[in-house]
Design an enzyme around this catalytic site. Structure first.
Site, PDB file in Angstrom:
ATOM      1  N   SER A   3       0.917  -1.149   0.110  1.00 23.49           N
ATOM      2  CA  SER A   3       0.190   0.064   0.039  1.00 23.49           C
ATOM      3  C   SER A   3       0.745   1.194  -0.152  1.00 23.49           C
ATOM      4  CB  SER A   3      -0.901   0.056   1.286  1.00 23.49           C
ATOM      5  OG  SER A   3      -0.287   0.126   2.464  1.00 23.49           O
ATOM      6  N   HIS A  29      -5.297  -4.019  -1.046  1.00 27.58           N
ATOM      7  CA  HIS A  29      -5.354  -3.291  -1.835  1.00 27.58           C
ATOM      8  C   HIS A  29      -5.601  -3.464  -3.388  1.00 27.58           C
ATOM      9  CE1 HIS A  29      -4.273  -0.272   1.299  1.00 27.58           C
ATOM     10  NE2 HIS A  29      -3.673  -1.196   1.861  1.00 27.58           N
ATOM     11  N   LYS A  74     -12.061  -1.069   1.455  1.00 21.63           N
ATOM     12  CA  LYS A  74     -11.447   0.218   0.684  1.00 21.63           C
ATOM     13  C   LYS A  74     -12.231  -0.013  -0.533  1.00 21.63           C
ATOM     14  CE  LYS A  74      -7.143  -0.977   3.311  1.00 21.63           C
ATOM     15  NZ  LYS A  74      -6.990   0.196   4.088  1.00 21.63           N
TER      16      LYS A  74
HETATM   17  N1  PMP Z   1      -3.801  -5.627   4.910  1.00 21.56           N
HETATM   18  C1  PMP Z   1      -3.309  -4.227   4.327  1.00 21.56           C
HETATM   19  C2  PMP Z   1      -2.223  -4.661   3.466  1.00 21.56           C
HETATM   20  C3  PMP Z   1      -3.581  -2.962   4.865  1.00 21.56           C
HETATM   21  O1  PMP Z   1      -3.143  -2.070   4.130  1.00 21.56           O
HETATM   22  C4  PMP Z   1      -4.877  -2.771   5.683  1.00 21.56           C
HETATM   23  C5  PMP Z   1      -5.377  -1.730   6.126  1.00 21.56           C
HETATM   24  N2  PMP Z   1      -4.646  -0.614   5.878  1.00 21.56           N
HETATM   25  C6  PMP Z   1      -5.418  -3.958   6.337  1.00 21.56           C
HETATM   26  C7  PMP Z   1      -4.957  -5.339   5.941  1.00 21.56           C
HETATM   27  C8  PMP Z   1      -6.504  -4.069   7.068  1.00 21.56           C
HETATM   28  O2  PMP Z   1      -7.745  -3.904   6.400  1.00 21.56           O
HETATM   29  P1  PMP Z   1      -8.957  -3.086   7.050  1.00 21.56           P
HETATM   30  O3  PMP Z   1      -8.797  -1.575   6.801  1.00 21.56           O
HETATM   31  O4  PMP Z   1     -10.172  -3.729   6.628  1.00 21.56           O
HETATM   32  O5  PMP Z   1      -8.762  -3.512   8.651  1.00 21.56           O
END
Ligand code: PMP
Length: 408
Positions: free
Chosen positions: A189, A217, A248
């Site tokens: 990300s 992502h 997302k």
């Molecule tokens: N995995 C990754 C790679 C993330 O970037 C994120 C959140 N930014 C998550 C899992 C967690 O997902 P959620 O926001 O649905 O808790």
């Protein structure tokens, strides 16, 4: 002990490092995405364009999704009524899990209250299910994967980010007959780089390892039906467990894993983060279901999204700003120190109607602090021109070396 002083000392240290976080107070308005109203510290309000939303496709404002959520509240009420085991399994959970299993070409799926929980809960229980399991984890895996792997308490090895030669060396050094799992992401990300999912899966297979892929992502955005990078690359069937979020690109909230029926059943029966918590409410599951179904049928949104990201990257490059190269929809611009990153972000918000949150350590390594832009299909050329113009002015103002990152 002076507890109050101890807490404020901890905060002071973060502040001294330029890492104190201030959350922008935003009001989103139906139909106005990606514009929002920002409430300033003095209580006044300004219109801003949001440039760092992870609602990557604007699904959080899609009338199809909102109507499904309203209808679910009207028909079924607010909360789910319990944990999944005790009265909290509603028909929407069942439907949504079937839809997600289909999206990833798997036998089963399991919902969690967030992507974070899905990673933590699943990865922390795998070593209980498979005693002696050795986990091989990419160095840039998300905090939720790291937490799960650590909490599992079993043996683990960290391989250098996207470095398959290093992964192979570690796999080869492990006992041939030990159960193994390779845990990695598709789109990372913060840098926006994309793993070679097929090659990683093939390597894992060569050493008899299972694979766990975080597509948080990527789901909704890549692949003909939004099944993620594994779908785009035609290798979904090579991955044992695909994890994703509903928060997302799908614009709602929640997380999930998909995989073989036996894998899903074991995690369902053993993962604390699944068992001991109230399940997602009807509005969220109905909204997510509508969003997943709609995005499956609208590849043109994915094309528009990629086009917008490519256009913004080119505009930043043409302006000589140090955009980090990648093949994804994420547009990071490197600043290289926390103070300037925060300063530029503050000035963009206060003076230019641009909201982009500074990204500092520990989210990214020190010295790579950045602004991370996430254009959506709803960001217009005009918004992009204004953004790039403002960035050019502020870059000159802050005397940040072009194409080099670090402040002079
Ligand atoms: N995995 C990754 C790679 C993330 O970037 C994120 C959140 N930014 C998550 C899992 C967690 O997902 P959620 O926001 O649905 O808790």
């Amino acid at each position: 002990m002076d507890y109050k002083a101890a807490f404020s000392d901890a905060v002071a240290q973060i502040r001294n490092e330029g890492r104190y976080r201030v959350f922008a107070d935003l009001k989103r308005h139906r139909g106005a995405f990606p514009r929002a109203t920002w409430t300033r510290a003095d209580g006044g309000e300004s219109e801003v364009v949001v440039w760092c939303s992870n609602d990557y496709l604007g699904q959080g404002q899609n009338p199809i999704v909102l109507d499904a959520m309203h209808q679910a509240i009207d028909e079924h009420g607010s909360g789910s009524g319990g944990t999944r085991n005790i009265s909290g399994t509603n028909h929407h959970h069942v439907e949504l899990e079937a839809e997600l299993a289909d999206l990833h070409g798997k036998e089963g799926a399991l919902l969690f209250t967030s992507g974070y929980v899905s990673n933590e809960a699943t990865l922390s229980v795998l070593q209980k299910i498979l005693p002696g399991l050795i986990i091989f984890s990419d160095a840039q895996n998300h905090a939720s994967m790291i937490a799960g792997i650590r909490n599992g308490g079993g043996p683990r090895h960290i391989f250098r980010h996207n470095d398959l030669a290093h992964l192979e060396a570690l796999l080869a050094a492990a006992p041939a007959d030990a159960p193994k799992l390779v845990a990695f992401e598709s789109v990372y990300s913060m840098d926006g780089d994309i793993a070679d999912v097929g090659a990683t899966a093939a390597l894992a297979k060569k050493y008899g390892a299972m694979t766990y892929l975080d597509e948080v992502h990527a789901v909704g955005m890549y692949g003909p039906r939004g099944g993620g990078v594994a779908e785009r690359d035609g290798v979904m069937d090579q991955i044992d467990i695909i994890e994703g979020t509903l928060g997302k690109a799908f614009g709602v909230m929640g997380g999930y894993i998909t995989g073989d029926a036996e894998v899903i059943d074991a995690v369902r029966l053993m993962a604390s983060g699944f068992i001991f918590t109230t399940s997602l409410p009807p509005a969220l599951t109905a909204g997510a279901l509508a969003s997943v179904k709609w995005l499956k049928q609208h590849p043109e949104v994915r094309d528009a999204h990629q086009e917008r990201a490519a256009t913004l990257k080119k505009m930043f490059q043409d302006a000589g700003l140090p955009v980090m190269e990648n093949d994804s929809h994420i547009v990071p611009v490197l600043v290289g120190d926390p103070v300037h990153t925060k300063l530029i972000s503050d000035m963009l918000l206060a003076d230019h109607g641009v909201y982009v949150q500074p990204i500092n350590y520990p989210t990214v390594p020190r010295g790579t602090e950045r602004l991370r832009f996430t254009p959506t299909p709803f960001h217009t050329d005009d918004m992009m021109r204004k953004l790039v113009g403002a960035m050019e002015k502020l870059w000159a103002h802050c005397n940040v070396a072009r194409m080099g990152g670090h402040a002079a």
